[in-house]
Design an enzyme around this catalytic site. Structure first.
Site, PDB file in Angstrom:
ATOM      1  N   SER A  45       1.973  -7.048   6.894  1.00  0.00           N
ATOM      2  CA  SER A  45       1.213  -7.481   5.714  1.00  0.00           C
ATOM      3  C   SER A  45       1.541  -8.925   5.337  1.00  0.00           C
ATOM      4  O   SER A  45       2.583  -9.470   5.731  1.00  0.00           O
ATOM      5  CB  SER A  45       1.529  -6.573   4.524  1.00  0.00           C
ATOM      6  OG  SER A  45       2.837  -6.849   4.050  1.00  0.00           O
ATOM      7  N   ASP A  78      -2.233  -7.197   7.883  1.00  0.00           N
ATOM      8  CA  ASP A  78      -2.690  -6.316   6.803  1.00  0.00           C
ATOM      9  C   ASP A  78      -2.718  -7.022   5.441  1.00  0.00           C
ATOM     10  O   ASP A  78      -1.850  -7.854   5.150  1.00  0.00           O
ATOM     11  CB  ASP A  78      -1.710  -5.128   6.737  1.00  0.00           C
ATOM     12  CG  ASP A  78      -2.225  -3.980   5.905  1.00  0.00           C
ATOM     13  OD1 ASP A  78      -3.449  -3.757   5.883  1.00  0.00           O
ATOM     14  OD2 ASP A  78      -1.395  -3.288   5.289  1.00  0.00           O
ATOM     15  N   HIS A 177      -1.221   2.623  -3.779  1.00  0.00           N
ATOM     16  CA  HIS A 177      -0.098   2.084  -3.016  1.00  0.00           C
ATOM     17  C   HIS A 177       1.242   2.391  -3.684  1.00  0.00           C
ATOM     18  O   HIS A 177       1.328   2.547  -4.895  1.00  0.00           O
ATOM     19  CB  HIS A 177      -0.224   0.555  -2.885  1.00  0.00           C
ATOM     20  CG  HIS A 177      -1.329   0.116  -1.981  1.00  0.00           C
ATOM     21  ND1 HIS A 177      -2.581  -0.195  -2.436  1.00  0.00           N
ATOM     22  CD2 HIS A 177      -1.363  -0.074  -0.639  1.00  0.00           C
ATOM     23  CE1 HIS A 177      -3.349  -0.562  -1.416  1.00  0.00           C
ATOM     24  NE2 HIS A 177      -2.634  -0.495  -0.312  1.00  0.00           N
ATOM     25  N   HIS A 205      -5.864   3.712   2.355  1.00  0.00           N
ATOM     26  CA  HIS A 205      -4.635   2.980   2.021  1.00  0.00           C
ATOM     27  C   HIS A 205      -3.785   3.834   1.082  1.00  0.00           C
ATOM     28  O   HIS A 205      -4.270   4.780   0.476  1.00  0.00           O
ATOM     29  CB  HIS A 205      -4.977   1.642   1.370  1.00  0.00           C
ATOM     30  CG  HIS A 205      -5.403   0.597   2.359  1.00  0.00           C
ATOM     31  ND1 HIS A 205      -4.683  -0.543   2.591  1.00  0.00           N
ATOM     32  CD2 HIS A 205      -6.460   0.562   3.205  1.00  0.00           C
ATOM     33  CE1 HIS A 205      -5.286  -1.265   3.530  1.00  0.00           C
ATOM     34  NE2 HIS A 205      -6.376  -0.618   3.911  1.00  0.00           N
ATOM     35  N   ASN A 227      -3.233   4.409   6.504  1.00  0.00           N
ATOM     36  CA  ASN A 227      -2.201   3.377   6.327  1.00  0.00           C
ATOM     37  C   ASN A 227      -0.991   3.921   5.573  1.00  0.00           C
ATOM     38  O   ASN A 227      -1.143   4.451   4.470  1.00  0.00           O
ATOM     39  CB  ASN A 227      -2.768   2.198   5.534  1.00  0.00           C
ATOM     40  CG  ASN A 227      -3.659   1.299   6.357  1.00  0.00           C
ATOM     41  OD1 ASN A 227      -4.072   1.663   7.445  1.00  0.00           O
ATOM     42  ND2 ASN A 227      -3.936   0.125   5.832  1.00  0.00           N
TER      43      ASN A 227
HETATM   44  O1  G3H Z   1      -1.873  -1.205   3.775  1.00  0.00           O
HETATM   45  C1  G3H Z   1      -0.856  -0.498   3.692  1.00  0.00           C
HETATM   46  C2  G3H Z   1      -0.887   0.835   3.105  1.00  0.00           C
HETATM   47  O2  G3H Z   1      -1.924   0.958   2.230  1.00  0.00           O
HETATM   48  C3  G3H Z   1       0.459   1.363   2.704  1.00  0.00           C
HETATM   49  O3  G3H Z   1       0.474   2.056   1.477  1.00  0.00           O
HETATM   50  O4  G3H Z   1       2.926   1.898   1.139  1.00  0.00           O
HETATM   51  O5  G3H Z   1       1.546   3.323  -0.312  1.00  0.00           O
HETATM   52  O6  G3H Z   1       1.899   3.975   2.041  1.00  0.00           O
HETATM   53  P1  G3H Z   1       1.781   2.868   1.061  1.00  0.00           P
HETATM   54 ZN    ZN Z   2      -2.854  -0.985   1.677  1.00  0.00          ZN
END
Ligand code: G3H
Ligand code: ZN
Length: 294
Positions: A45, A78, A177, A205, A227
């Site tokens: 990311s 990302d 997230h 996500h 994700n």
């Molecule tokens: O883009 C990354 C994901 O959306 C990760 O989300 O850390 O809540 O699993 P998370």
């Molecule tokens: Zn994400």
């Protein structure tokens, strides 16, 4: 096993995409995917790049780990906001990029994403974008994922995909997230309506906070890329805490990173099995389908 294009593993999906922060994350993700016998996406990311101060070192390490895998691995950049960063994706070996203009008003999101997608496609990259608000991003105030505005609207999504020419769409369907408890309830009716409205793969996500059964329903309903980031950090940090509680005299990081890397790999294997519909996912994983993130 060579690196493969992201579009290829998503097309063969559903597939899990895990966030890489440290070298140990990359090693654990590949080890877990190999244990599950599943392809996987390694994603870096913009926040992780900011942590390392530049893209090259984390990209080179991730690429090297991926290139030695015995399963198919794709590399993805990302949640990229900065044009300077997504323009670097091709030279560092990424097969895809997520352009995150979701903070912008709709028309500005469309314009920024379309321009980025033109560049990305000209350089052979697969492009993901986000419409709607998946809350909980680093540095942003939390939002209630069940609030009325926190949903991707199917007709708007269809128009957005047509105007931007993106290859996949991250959708707001009830996840958030950075959840450390797996109790998110997804809007499965909305997932099915989005699936019917647009042809490109849907991306979920914030999947760390989604219980196993909800993930199974989500992929059955049309989610193609799942994700996961926070779950690995919970596994890593929990393991380090446990080890150092028992061995406060330890100073060699290899001694406490080795079990932490193993804990992340087990977490990866579990999510890969759940998302691929492997019946073995529940057995012996030691992971609850609800409650704290593994
Ligand atoms: O883009 C990354 C994901 O959306 C990760 O989300 O850390 O809540 O699993 P998370
Ligand atoms: Zn994400």
């Amino acid at each position: 096993m060579p690196l493969v294009p992201t579009g290829q593993v998503v097309a063969a999906g559903p597939v899990c995409a895990f966030n890489v922060i440290t070298l140990e994350h990359a090693e654990a993700i590949v080890a877990g995917a190999e244990a599950a016998g599943r392809p996987v996406v390694l994603q870096v990311s913009e926040n992780a790049v900011r942590f390392h101060r530049r893209l090259a070192p984390v990209a080179a390490a991730t690429r090297a780990v991926a290139a030695a895998a015995t399963v198919d691995v794709a590399l993805h950049l990302d949640h990229v906001v900065s044009a300077d960063l997504w323009r670097q994706a091709p030279e560092h070996g990424f097969g895809s990029v997520m352009i995150d203009a979701s903070r912008l008003p709709y028309q500005e999101n469309v314009a920024a994403t379309r321009a980025a997608a033109e560049f990305a496609h000209a350089h052979g990259l697969w492009v993901e974008a986000e419409l709607g608000t998946v809350g909980g991003k680093d540095g942003e105030p939390p939002i209630d994922p069940h609030a009325p505005g926190a949903r991707t609207e199917p007709a708007e999504a269809a128009s957005y995909v047509a105007q931007t020419d993106v290859d996949a769409l991250a959708v707001a369907v009830g996840s958030a997230h950075a959840m450390t408890v797996r109790d998110a309830a997804l809007d499965h009716d909305l997932i099915e309506r989005l699936r019917a409205a647009i042809a490109v793969p849907l991306v979920l996500h914030g999947s760390s906070g989604v219980p196993d059964d909800e993930l199974r329903r989500a992929v059955a309903g049309g989610i193609g890329k799942v994700n996961i980031g926070t779950a690995l950090n919970v596994a890593l940090t929990g393991s380090v805490r446990r080890t150092l509680d028992v061995h406060p005299e330890m100073v060699d990081p290899r001694r406490w990173l080795a079990p932490a890397r193993e804990a992340m790999a087990e977490c990866v294997a579990h999510f890969c099995r759940v998302v691929s519909g492997d019946a073995a996912a529940g057995a012996g994983s030691g992971l609850a389908s609800t409650g704290a993130v593994p």
